[in-house]
Scaffold this motif. Structure first.
Motif, PDB file in Angstrom:
ATOM      1  N   LEU A 161       1.453   6.743  -6.862  1.00 33.07           N
ATOM      2  CA  LEU A 161       0.507   7.679  -7.259  1.00 33.07           C
ATOM      3  C   LEU A 161       0.817   9.267  -6.892  1.00 33.07           C
ATOM      4  O   LEU A 161       0.475  10.107  -7.645  1.00 33.07           O
ATOM      5  CB  LEU A 161      -0.763   7.210  -6.362  1.00 33.07           C
ATOM      6  CG  LEU A 161      -1.468   5.949  -7.104  1.00 33.07           C
ATOM      7  CD1 LEU A 161      -2.318   5.714  -6.265  1.00 33.07           C
ATOM      8  CD2 LEU A 161      -1.922   6.096  -8.629  1.00 33.07           C
ATOM      9  N   PHE A 162       1.265   9.260  -5.709  1.00 32.97           N
ATOM     10  CA  PHE A 162       1.749  10.610  -5.293  1.00 32.97           C
ATOM     11  C   PHE A 162       3.180  10.984  -4.975  1.00 32.97           C
ATOM     12  O   PHE A 162       3.932  10.770  -6.000  1.00 32.97           O
ATOM     13  CB  PHE A 162       0.847  10.895  -3.875  1.00 32.97           C
ATOM     14  CG  PHE A 162      -0.519  10.298  -3.778  1.00 32.97           C
ATOM     15  CD1 PHE A 162      -1.450  10.909  -4.701  1.00 32.97           C
ATOM     16  CD2 PHE A 162      -0.823   9.405  -3.107  1.00 32.97           C
ATOM     17  CE1 PHE A 162      -2.836  10.406  -4.595  1.00 32.97           C
ATOM     18  CE2 PHE A 162      -2.189   8.844  -2.906  1.00 32.97           C
ATOM     19  CZ  PHE A 162      -2.982   9.287  -4.056  1.00 32.97           C
ATOM     20  N   ARG A 172       1.921  12.194   5.014  1.00 36.31           N
ATOM     21  CA  ARG A 172       0.648  12.886   5.549  1.00 36.31           C
ATOM     22  C   ARG A 172      -0.430  11.989   5.589  1.00 36.31           C
ATOM     23  O   ARG A 172      -1.372  11.975   6.761  1.00 36.31           O
ATOM     24  CB  ARG A 172       0.739  14.232   4.791  1.00 36.31           C
ATOM     25  CG  ARG A 172       1.704  15.310   4.942  1.00 36.31           C
ATOM     26  CD  ARG A 172       1.324  16.657   4.698  1.00 36.31           C
ATOM     27  NE  ARG A 172       0.824  16.754   3.204  1.00 36.31           N
ATOM     28  CZ  ARG A 172       1.721  16.881   2.197  1.00 36.31           C
ATOM     29  NH1 ARG A 172       2.825  16.955   2.175  1.00 36.31           N
ATOM     30  NH2 ARG A 172       0.896  17.067   1.110  1.00 36.31           N
ATOM     31  N   LEU A 173      -0.473  11.196   4.397  1.00 35.97           N
ATOM     32  CA  LEU A 173      -1.906  10.417   4.222  1.00 35.97           C
ATOM     33  C   LEU A 173      -1.659   9.398   5.385  1.00 35.97           C
ATOM     34  O   LEU A 173      -2.805   9.232   5.977  1.00 35.97           O
ATOM     35  CB  LEU A 173      -1.791   9.621   2.764  1.00 35.97           C
ATOM     36  CG  LEU A 173      -2.826   8.899   2.580  1.00 35.97           C
ATOM     37  CD1 LEU A 173      -4.221  10.022   2.317  1.00 35.97           C
ATOM     38  CD2 LEU A 173      -2.723   8.368   1.310  1.00 35.97           C
ATOM     39  N   CYS A 174      -0.508   8.731   5.788  1.00 35.16           N
ATOM     40  CA  CYS A 174      -0.533   7.820   6.746  1.00 35.16           C
ATOM     41  C   CYS A 174      -0.889   8.450   8.222  1.00 35.16           C
ATOM     42  O   CYS A 174      -1.651   7.858   9.048  1.00 35.16           O
ATOM     43  CB  CYS A 174       0.803   7.181   7.043  1.00 35.16           C
ATOM     44  SG  CYS A 174       1.504   6.106   5.674  1.00 35.16           S
ATOM     45  N   LYS A 175      -0.476   9.618   8.714  1.00 34.81           N
ATOM     46  CA  LYS A 175      -0.790  10.179   9.796  1.00 34.81           C
ATOM     47  C   LYS A 175      -2.247  10.669   9.826  1.00 34.81           C
ATOM     48  O   LYS A 175      -2.974  10.279  10.962  1.00 34.81           O
ATOM     49  CB  LYS A 175      -0.135  11.654   9.790  1.00 34.81           C
ATOM     50  CG  LYS A 175       1.585  11.447  10.134  1.00 34.81           C
ATOM     51  CD  LYS A 175       2.180  12.885  10.381  1.00 34.81           C
ATOM     52  CE  LYS A 175       3.708  12.789  10.215  1.00 34.81           C
ATOM     53  NZ  LYS A 175       4.309  14.233  10.304  1.00 34.81           N
ATOM     54  N   ALA A 176      -2.797  10.984   8.632  1.00 42.21           N
ATOM     55  CA  ALA A 176      -4.167  11.229   8.678  1.00 42.21           C
ATOM     56  C   ALA A 176      -5.119  10.016   8.947  1.00 42.21           C
ATOM     57  O   ALA A 176      -5.996  10.040   9.653  1.00 42.21           O
ATOM     58  CB  ALA A 176      -4.797  12.058   7.401  1.00 42.21           C
ATOM     59  N   PHE A 177      -4.809   8.834   8.155  1.00 42.68           N
ATOM     60  CA  PHE A 177      -5.561   7.649   8.407  1.00 42.68           C
ATOM     61  C   PHE A 177      -5.337   7.005   9.880  1.00 42.68           C
ATOM     62  O   PHE A 177      -6.302   6.252  10.386  1.00 42.68           O
ATOM     63  CB  PHE A 177      -4.927   6.444   7.387  1.00 42.68           C
ATOM     64  CG  PHE A 177      -5.496   6.871   6.202  1.00 42.68           C
ATOM     65  CD1 PHE A 177      -6.942   6.976   5.902  1.00 42.68           C
ATOM     66  CD2 PHE A 177      -4.871   6.435   5.047  1.00 42.68           C
ATOM     67  CE1 PHE A 177      -7.428   7.050   4.605  1.00 42.68           C
ATOM     68  CE2 PHE A 177      -5.521   6.759   3.658  1.00 42.68           C
ATOM     69  CZ  PHE A 177      -6.681   7.096   3.449  1.00 42.68           C
ATOM     70  N   ASN A 178      -4.328   7.489  10.520  1.00 45.72           N
ATOM     71  CA  ASN A 178      -4.097   7.016  11.982  1.00 45.72           C
ATOM     72  C   ASN A 178      -4.571   7.848  12.635  1.00 45.72           C
ATOM     73  O   ASN A 178      -4.812   7.538  14.179  1.00 45.72           O
ATOM     74  CB  ASN A 178      -2.778   6.940  12.206  1.00 45.72           C
ATOM     75  CG  ASN A 178      -1.969   5.566  11.631  1.00 45.72           C
ATOM     76  OD1 ASN A 178      -2.825   4.755  11.183  1.00 45.72           O
ATOM     77  ND2 ASN A 178      -0.654   5.553  11.653  1.00 45.72           N
ATOM     78  N   LEU A 199       0.684  -1.285   0.131  1.00 45.09           N
ATOM     79  CA  LEU A 199       0.068   0.004   0.031  1.00 45.09           C
ATOM     80  C   LEU A 199       0.687   1.307  -0.104  1.00 45.09           C
ATOM     81  O   LEU A 199       0.655   2.217  -0.812  1.00 45.09           O
ATOM     82  CB  LEU A 199      -0.895   0.068   1.345  1.00 45.09           C
ATOM     83  CG  LEU A 199      -2.137   1.190   1.552  1.00 45.09           C
ATOM     84  CD1 LEU A 199      -3.049   0.831  -0.095  1.00 45.09           C
ATOM     85  CD2 LEU A 199      -2.841   0.790   2.586  1.00 45.09           C
ATOM     86  N   ILE A 200       1.856   1.280   0.768  1.00 45.92           N
ATOM     87  CA  ILE A 200       2.990   2.396   0.824  1.00 45.92           C
ATOM     88  C   ILE A 200       3.537   2.434  -0.566  1.00 45.92           C
ATOM     89  O   ILE A 200       3.509   3.833  -0.989  1.00 45.92           O
ATOM     90  CB  ILE A 200       4.013   2.047   1.922  1.00 45.92           C
ATOM     91  CG1 ILE A 200       3.437   2.073   3.301  1.00 45.92           C
ATOM     92  CG2 ILE A 200       4.980   3.318   1.792  1.00 45.92           C
ATOM     93  CD1 ILE A 200       2.834   3.435   3.788  1.00 45.92           C
ATOM     94  N   PHE A 218       3.513  13.220   0.601  1.00 47.52           N
ATOM     95  CA  PHE A 218       2.155  13.209   0.655  1.00 47.52           C
ATOM     96  C   PHE A 218       1.858  12.016   1.493  1.00 47.52           C
ATOM     97  O   PHE A 218       0.635  11.969   2.117  1.00 47.52           O
ATOM     98  CB  PHE A 218       1.547  13.499  -0.677  1.00 47.52           C
ATOM     99  CG  PHE A 218      -0.036  13.421  -0.745  1.00 47.52           C
ATOM    100  CD1 PHE A 218      -0.835  14.524  -0.323  1.00 47.52           C
ATOM    101  CD2 PHE A 218      -0.760  11.956  -0.976  1.00 47.52           C
ATOM    102  CE1 PHE A 218      -2.024  14.462  -0.563  1.00 47.52           C
ATOM    103  CE2 PHE A 218      -2.079  11.941  -1.020  1.00 47.52           C
ATOM    104  CZ  PHE A 218      -2.810  13.152  -0.524  1.00 47.52           C
ATOM    105  N   THR A 219       2.742  10.808   0.904  1.00 44.56           N
ATOM    106  CA  THR A 219       2.072   9.401   1.515  1.00 44.56           C
ATOM    107  C   THR A 219       2.377   9.559   3.079  1.00 44.56           C
ATOM    108  O   THR A 219       1.527   9.044   3.821  1.00 44.56           O
ATOM    109  CB  THR A 219       3.154   8.480   1.094  1.00 44.56           C
ATOM    110  OG1 THR A 219       2.858   8.561  -0.442  1.00 44.56           O
ATOM    111  CG2 THR A 219       2.905   6.980   1.543  1.00 44.56           C
TER     112      THR A 219
END
Length: 299
Positions: free
Chosen positions: A160-161, A168-174, A153-154, A165-166
């Motif tokens: 894709l990005f 920041r995405l991990c932090k947001a999902f957590n 997934l990472i 950004f990835t």
């Protein structure tokens, strides 16, 4: 008397046997359990599930035994202890260690308890020595381990990005999400359902994108609401709700849902089709098929 940490470990063991964590919580968190204990059990179960890769990475640095050789109960007791000591500010380290050790001793014996005690005390004594993959040399491996997301997934997000950004995405999902429910428009209107929920002591916010979505701010356990048993609402993430909306089904369509349990999308699609047309819903696990049928009947 319910022991919150012991119940949390038992639920975690079952999640690794293929059961859904949220459904197990609904099953075991009955009305006679104190609110503070329900909150602790929920925090522990979701916290360990969310940080499993990172927790296992830590265990592997302090255990001479491979993770695959540690019994599921002991492994989850150790995960629970580490999660409490490293991720929760309000739980003293000694309590995190002692509780896990005592629980393991009751369930797995003295030898397993000694092993649990040795691992946990080593982790907290030498927590400054815990290491993670080198961020400069292999950013994808670091993100996977530190934020507990599967490597594939990472890798896909990075393609894709970009890696910034990835992360920041991990932090947001957590971040811990609010519980989202979907209203069942087959049975009643949105206004009628909101009125019923309010009368049952539920405070809520509207969904961000989907009219059918509501976020619960404060509520009794959802499976104890009459609105739930009457089929007016069902727990479902808004992203899952959007998937069914994006499908664009018509009342005369035939739909195949090949990984259907517990039935969130299946029942939403049925509502969008106004209980017409045909849906074939499959799953490979018999206990999940049973759950799917129950939800279809309730809704």
């Amino acid at each position: 008397m319910v022991k919150p940490r012991e119940l949390a470990i038992s639920i975690l063991v079952k999640t690794q046997e293929g059961f859904y964590g949220n459904l197990l919580l609904n099953k075991y968190l009955k009305s006679d359990i104190l609110q503070k204990d329900r909150a602790l059990i929920t925090e522990l179960v979701y916290g360990v599930m969310q940080n499993k890769i990172r927790l296992d990475h830590i265990i592997s640095q302090f255990s001479k035994m491979k993770l695959s050789q540690i019994s599921p109960f002991v492994k989850n007791a150790i995960r629970l202890g580490i999660y409490q000591g490293l991720f929760l500010d309000k739980v003293p380290v000694f309590a995190a260690v002692n509780e896990s050790v005592d629980i393991v001793k009751r369930h797995e014996g003295k030898r397993a308890a000694n092993f649990t005690n040795a691992i946990l005390r080593s982790v907290f004594r030498d927590k400054d020595k815990i290491s993670y993959p080198n961020k400069e040399k292999n950013i994808e491996e670091y993100l996977s381990v530190y934020y507990s997301f599967s490597p594939w997934l990472i890798s896909r997000w990075s393609e894709l990005f970009d890696v910034d950004f990835t992360e920041r995405l991990c932090k947001a999902f957590n971040e811990r999400p609010k519980l989202c429910i979907r209203i069942n428009t087959i049975i009643a209107t949105k206004e009628e359902i909101i009125a019923r929920l309010s009368a049952e002591g539920v405070s809520m916010l509207p969904g961000y994108f989907a009219d059918e979505a509501l976020y619960l701010l404060d509520s009794p356990p959802i499976n104890q609401l009459k609105s739930f048993s009457d089929g007016l609402v069902t727990p479902q993430d808004e992203s899952s709700i959007l998937a069914s909306l994006a499908l664009g089904v018509e009342s005369t369509d035939m739909v195949l849902d090949v990984a259907a349990a517990p039935g969130g999308k299946t029942t939403h699609i049925a509502a969008l089709m106004k209980n017409k047309g045909k849906i074939v819903a499959w799953d490979i696990h018999s206990h999940r098929i049973k759950l799917l049928k129950q939800n279809c009947e309730r809704l």
